[in-house]
Design a protein around this motif. Structure first.
Motif, PDB file in Angstrom:
ATOM      1  N   SER A  77       0.826  -1.210   0.000  1.00 23.10           N
ATOM      2  CA  SER A  77       0.000   0.000   0.000  1.00 23.10           C
ATOM      3  C   SER A  77       0.856   1.254   0.000  1.00 23.10           C
ATOM      4  O   SER A  77       0.575   2.204  -0.734  1.00 23.10           O
ATOM      5  N   ALA A  78       1.900   1.270   0.823  1.00 22.89           N
ATOM      6  CA  ALA A  78       2.776   2.441   0.887  1.00 22.89           C
ATOM      7  C   ALA A  78       3.437   2.695  -0.468  1.00 22.89           C
ATOM      8  O   ALA A  78       3.488   3.842  -0.942  1.00 22.89           O
ATOM      9  N   TYR A  79       3.918   1.637  -1.097  1.00 27.12           N
ATOM     10  CA  TYR A  79       4.575   1.827  -2.395  1.00 27.12           C
ATOM     11  C   TYR A  79       3.587   2.283  -3.456  1.00 27.12           C
ATOM     12  O   TYR A  79       3.882   3.170  -4.249  1.00 27.12           O
ATOM     13  N   LEU A  80       2.396   1.685  -3.477  1.00 27.48           N
ATOM     14  CA  LEU A  80       1.398   2.078  -4.469  1.00 27.48           C
ATOM     15  C   LEU A  80       0.950   3.527  -4.276  1.00 27.48           C
ATOM     16  O   LEU A  80       0.728   4.250  -5.249  1.00 27.48           O
ATOM     17  N   LEU A  81       0.838   3.970  -3.015  1.00 25.27           N
ATOM     18  CA  LEU A  81       0.471   5.367  -2.766  1.00 25.27           C
ATOM     19  C   LEU A  81       1.579   6.317  -3.228  1.00 25.27           C
ATOM     20  O   LEU A  81       1.299   7.382  -3.787  1.00 25.27           O
ATOM     21  N   CYS A  82       2.825   5.932  -3.013  1.00 26.86           N
ATOM     22  CA  CYS A  82       3.956   6.733  -3.500  1.00 26.86           C
ATOM     23  C   CYS A  82       3.922   6.820  -5.029  1.00 26.86           C
ATOM     24  O   CYS A  82       4.109   7.898  -5.610  1.00 26.86           O
ATOM     25  N   LEU A  83       3.674   5.696  -5.666  1.00 32.50           N
ATOM     26  CA  LEU A  83       3.591   5.658  -7.130  1.00 32.50           C
ATOM     27  C   LEU A  83       2.405   6.489  -7.624  1.00 32.50           C
ATOM     28  O   LEU A  83       2.513   7.199  -8.628  1.00 32.50           O
ATOM     29  N   ALA A  84       1.273   6.414  -6.924  1.00 34.33           N
ATOM     30  CA  ALA A  84       0.090   7.207  -7.289  1.00 34.33           C
ATOM     31  C   ALA A  84       0.419   8.700  -7.240  1.00 34.33           C
ATOM     32  O   ALA A  84       0.029   9.463  -8.125  1.00 34.33           O
ATOM     33  N   TRP A  85       1.144   9.109  -6.222  1.00 38.35           N
ATOM     34  CA  TRP A  85       1.537  10.506  -6.073  1.00 38.35           C
ATOM     35  C   TRP A  85       2.424  10.945  -7.239  1.00 38.35           C
ATOM     36  O   TRP A  85       2.254  12.027  -7.794  1.00 38.35           O
ATOM     37  N   ARG A  86       3.375  10.087  -7.607  1.00 39.48           N
ATOM     38  CA  ARG A  86       4.279  10.402  -8.717  1.00 39.48           C
ATOM     39  C   ARG A  86       3.524  10.486 -10.042  1.00 39.48           C
ATOM     40  O   ARG A  86       3.799  11.356 -10.865  1.00 39.48           O
ATOM     41  N   ILE A  87       2.582   9.579 -10.264  1.00 33.30           N
ATOM     42  CA  ILE A  87       1.799   9.605 -11.507  1.00 33.30           C
ATOM     43  C   ILE A  87       0.940  10.870 -11.558  1.00 33.30           C
ATOM     44  O   ILE A  87       0.880  11.556 -12.582  1.00 33.30           O
ATOM     45  N   ALA A  88       0.285  11.190 -10.437  1.00 36.81           N
ATOM     46  CA  ALA A  88      -0.607  12.350 -10.405  1.00 36.81           C
ATOM     47  C   ALA A  88       0.131  13.650 -10.701  1.00 36.81           C
ATOM     48  O   ALA A  88      -0.425  14.553 -11.324  1.00 36.81           O
TER      49      ALA A  88
END
Length: 193
Positions: A77-88
């Motif tokens: 979850s932490a990694y996916l949220l970090c990736l979501a932030w980078r994509i956004a």
């Protein structure tokens, strides 16, 4: 028991939106299908590897250690949220210096993806009668999930590429990247429900 119910389950699991589909769409939009192919291969191959591992008995071991499930969920979850932030916050593509993720990144993303674990564990529990033992089940789940994930993620990556070709202005990229980042973040919420 026939193999068709397994194939339908695997196809639905692979084609429905989740973290891997959002990543494939975002990479396709930003880099195109051919440049994203190593990432797509890593994501699909990772699901095939996970199917093999779960079918061979690792899934049973994971279910017996609830704390391992919690750690996997939290790290993923932490990694996916970090990736979501980078994509956004990515903005439009800038020249040829940026590179899409590679095969290893795709593999690692899949191995820490709780949705991938959930669907492979469900398949192993539901379709174990299709194989004569753990080795047969590992081979069946690995090939089914790997092949279907490669097909599904290629489709989503090509859809992302076509979407990226139509984006002309910075504002359009901001909206699309924001939506893709939000969808990836939402997939994390679903992991915990």
């Amino acid at each position: 028991m026939t193999i068709w119910p397994l194939l339908v389950f695997v196809a639905v699991s692979a084609f429905t939106p989740g973290a891997a589909t959002v990543i494939a769409i975002a990479s396709g939009a930003r880099f195109g299908f051919l440049r994203s192919l190593p990432l797509v291969a890593g994501l699909g191959g990772g699901l095939g590897l996970l199917g093999c591992l779960v079918g061979s008995g690792l899934g049973t071991a994971l279910v017996m250690v609830p704390s391992a499930q919690g750690v996997l969920r939290a790290v993923g979850s932490a990694y996916l949220l970090c990736l979501a932030w980078r994509i956004a916050g990515a903005g439009p593509p800038r020249g040829g210096t940026a590179k899409p993720g590679g095969m290893l990144l795709g593999l690692l993303l899949t191995l820490q993806n709780p949705k991938a674990w959930a669907v492979t564990l469900s398949a192993a529990a539901s379709f174990s009668d299709l194989a004569d033992g753990p080795a047969g089940l590992a081979l069946l789940l690995g090939t089914s999930f790997g092949a279907c994930a490669l097909l599904a993620l290629s489709f989503w990556c090509i859809a992302g590429q076509e979407m990226g070709r139509r984006l002309r202005r910075r504002g359009q990229w901001a909206v699309v990247n924001g939506v893709l980042g939000a969808l990836l973040a939402a997939s994390v919420i679903l992991i915990w429900l």
